[in-house]
Design a protein around this motif. Structure first.
Motif, PDB file in Angstrom:
ATOM      1  N   SER A  45       0.843  -1.195   0.000  1.00 39.18           N
ATOM      2  CA  SER A  45       0.000   0.000   0.000  1.00 39.18           C
ATOM      3  C   SER A  45       0.878   1.244   0.000  1.00 39.18           C
ATOM      4  O   SER A  45       2.017   1.205   0.462  1.00 39.18           O
ATOM      5  N   GLY A  46       0.323   2.348  -0.468  1.00 36.35           N
ATOM      6  CA  GLY A  46       0.986   3.631  -0.277  1.00 36.35           C
ATOM      7  C   GLY A  46       0.582   4.169   1.082  1.00 36.35           C
ATOM      8  O   GLY A  46      -0.068   3.475   1.857  1.00 36.35           O
ATOM      9  N   THR A  49       1.435   5.368   6.951  1.00 38.94           N
ATOM     10  CA  THR A  49       1.455   4.316   7.979  1.00 38.94           C
ATOM     11  C   THR A  49       2.268   3.116   7.491  1.00 38.94           C
ATOM     12  O   THR A  49       3.155   2.642   8.201  1.00 38.94           O
ATOM     13  N   ASP A  77      -1.939  -0.228  -5.260  1.00 36.33           N
ATOM     14  CA  ASP A  77      -2.408   0.902  -6.048  1.00 36.33           C
ATOM     15  C   ASP A  77      -1.237   1.826  -6.342  1.00 36.33           C
ATOM     16  O   ASP A  77      -0.180   1.731  -5.719  1.00 36.33           O
ATOM     17  N   ARG A  79      -0.162   5.947  -8.031  1.00 34.58           N
ATOM     18  CA  ARG A  79      -0.534   7.253  -8.573  1.00 34.58           C
ATOM     19  C   ARG A  79       0.090   7.363  -9.956  1.00 34.58           C
ATOM     20  O   ARG A  79       1.243   6.944 -10.147  1.00 34.58           O
ATOM     21  N   ASN A  89       3.864   5.887  -5.258  1.00 35.22           N
ATOM     22  CA  ASN A  89       3.944   4.882  -4.189  1.00 35.22           C
ATOM     23  C   ASN A  89       5.195   4.017  -4.362  1.00 35.22           C
ATOM     24  O   ASN A  89       5.836   3.632  -3.389  1.00 35.22           O
ATOM     25  N   THR A 157      -9.883   2.906   0.387  1.00 31.73           N
ATOM     26  CA  THR A 157      -8.730   2.024   0.562  1.00 31.73           C
ATOM     27  C   THR A 157      -8.154   1.742  -0.809  1.00 31.73           C
ATOM     28  O   THR A 157      -8.871   1.846  -1.811  1.00 31.73           O
ATOM     29  N   ALA A 158      -6.851   1.371  -0.850  1.00 32.69           N
ATOM     30  CA  ALA A 158      -6.133   1.309  -2.125  1.00 32.69           C
ATOM     31  C   ALA A 158      -6.498   2.613  -2.863  1.00 32.69           C
ATOM     32  O   ALA A 158      -6.498   3.672  -2.245  1.00 32.69           O
ATOM     33  N   ARG A 188      -5.260   7.416 -10.746  1.00 37.23           N
ATOM     34  CA  ARG A 188      -4.740   6.230 -10.037  1.00 37.23           C
ATOM     35  C   ARG A 188      -4.974   4.967 -10.851  1.00 37.23           C
ATOM     36  O   ARG A 188      -5.819   4.913 -11.743  1.00 37.23           O
ATOM     37  N   LYS A 211      -8.839   9.287  11.224  1.00 38.17           N
ATOM     38  CA  LYS A 211      -9.518   8.152  10.595  1.00 38.17           C
ATOM     39  C   LYS A 211     -10.797   7.748  11.342  1.00 38.17           C
ATOM     40  O   LYS A 211     -11.503   6.830  10.920  1.00 38.17           O
TER      41      LYS A 211
HETATM   42  C1  6PG Z   1      -2.394   5.922  -1.517  1.00 32.96           C
HETATM   43  C2  6PG Z   1      -2.892   4.753  -0.748  1.00 32.96           C
HETATM   44  C3  6PG Z   1      -4.076   5.027   0.123  1.00 32.96           C
HETATM   45  C4  6PG Z   1      -3.584   5.121   1.567  1.00 32.96           C
HETATM   46  C5  6PG Z   1      -4.599   5.773   2.486  1.00 32.96           C
HETATM   47  C6  6PG Z   1      -4.090   5.912   3.902  1.00 32.96           C
HETATM   48  O1  6PG Z   1      -1.969   5.755  -2.647  1.00 32.96           O
HETATM   49  O2  6PG Z   1      -2.435   7.017  -0.947  1.00 32.96           O
HETATM   50  O3  6PG Z   1      -2.588   3.523  -1.104  1.00 32.96           O
HETATM   51  O4  6PG Z   1      -5.115   4.115   0.020  1.00 32.96           O
HETATM   52  O5  6PG Z   1      -3.263   3.855   2.045  1.00 32.96           O
HETATM   53  O6  6PG Z   1      -4.904   7.026   1.965  1.00 32.96           O
HETATM   54  O7  6PG Z   1      -2.902   6.625   3.902  1.00 32.96           O
HETATM   55  P1  6PG Z   1      -2.130   7.020   5.248  1.00 32.96           P
HETATM   56  O8  6PG Z   1      -1.577   5.778   5.832  1.00 32.96           O
HETATM   57  O9  6PG Z   1      -1.056   7.968   4.773  1.00 32.96           O
HETATM   58  O10 6PG Z   1      -3.124   7.685   6.111  1.00 32.96           O
END
Ligand code: 6PG
Length: 256
Positions: A45-46, A49, A77, A79, A89, A157-158, A188, A211
């Motif tokens: 994931s991007g 966190t 996912d 950008r 990402n 999400t994603a 995306r 969140k």
């Molecule tokens: C992205 C992500 C997105 C991300 C959430 C939470 O490309 O931004 O994959 O889904 O996981 O926005 O992001 P944080 O952990 O920065 O709050």
């Protein structure tokens, strides 16, 4: 269709402890996957966190706890920006997880954002995944050993954003999606729900009080997929784990 396994919710004092727990869970799933199938496939994931988790995995003691040459890394996912753009990402993964000497041995499969339109990039990544997993959708989907996910303040999400057409795609592994309301405002490419829900394990990492509203709706089971897309992640035969820090859990009135 088998019934979904019970969802596991865990709360940690802070984002750092959450990241350590995530590292341990990821490595355990990874070692087991290598024993059972000879490889460990992860969709990354991007977000900020997971970045903390990637930095931990890149260094001692965690970097030594798995055979990285058997790890296959994918993006859940991406950008639609060049790979050297700070908003990418893959760029973030390169400068965190892949900055570690040992994780460099993993096979990395980035989304090739240079290929053309978001639709062309999505189609190419979908074709690459179909080939690597040896599946032809919609009859069969890639089954990732682990999909890492974040939660956006809006419940995305994603790159599955509230009310987006991408939420309804059920005949492709990867789809293009226009930007949501949260930054950065770029197109995306994202895995679709059928792939997220085919995972052997899906793990959300959620930190921060911002969140709370989305998390509360999902935890209480009153979220719709249209409003809070993350609520649509419910692997049909896999494990779903939500790791929260106290700030996120507290703001969603989750006590554990
Ligand atoms: C992205 C992500 C997105 C991300 C959430 C939470 O490309 O931004 O994959 O889904 O996981 O926005 O992001 P944080 O952990 O920065 O709050």
């Amino acid at each position: 269709m088998p019934s979904p396994l019970p969802v596991e919710w865990r709360v940690f004092a802070d984002a750092d402890r959450l990241a350590h727990a995530a590292a341990e869970i990821l490595l355990e799933i990874g070692r087991q996957s290598i024993v059972e199938r000879g490889r460990f496939t992860i969709a990354l994931s991007g977000g900020s966190t997971p970045e903390r988790l990637y930095r931990l995995l890149a260094a001692a003691p965690y970097d030594d706890q798995i055979d990285w040459s058997r790890v296959q890394l994918f993006m859940g996912d991406e950008r639609c920006v060049p790979a050297d753009d700070g908003r990418s990402n893959f760029h973030m993964v390169s400068h965190s997880l892949l900055a570690g000497d040992k994780p460099k041995a993993a096979a990395m499969h980035p989304v090739r954002t240079e290929l053309g339109t978001p639709q062309q990039c999505a189609a190419a990544y979908g074709a690459e995944l179909a080939k690597l997993f040896g599946v032809t959708p919609p009859g069969a989907w890639p089954q990732f050993d682990l999909i890492l996910l974040g939660l956006g303040d809006d419940g995305h999400t994603a790159s599955l954003f509230p009310h987006a057409a991408a939420l309804k795609v059920n005949d492709a592994i990867v789809t293009a999606s226009p930007p949501g309301v949260l930054p950065p405002p770029v197109d995306r490419v994202t895995l679709t729900f059928p792939v997220l829900n085919a995972a052997r394990n899906a793990m959300f990492l959620v930190a921060g009080a911002n969140k709370g509203a989305a998390l509360k709706d999902i935890y209480q089971g009153r979220a719709t997929i249209e409003e809070r897309p993350a609520s649509g992640v419910r692997p049909s035969a896999g494990k779903l784990i939500w790791l929260l820090d106290q700030a996120a859990a507290g703001s969603a009135s989750i006590t554990r």
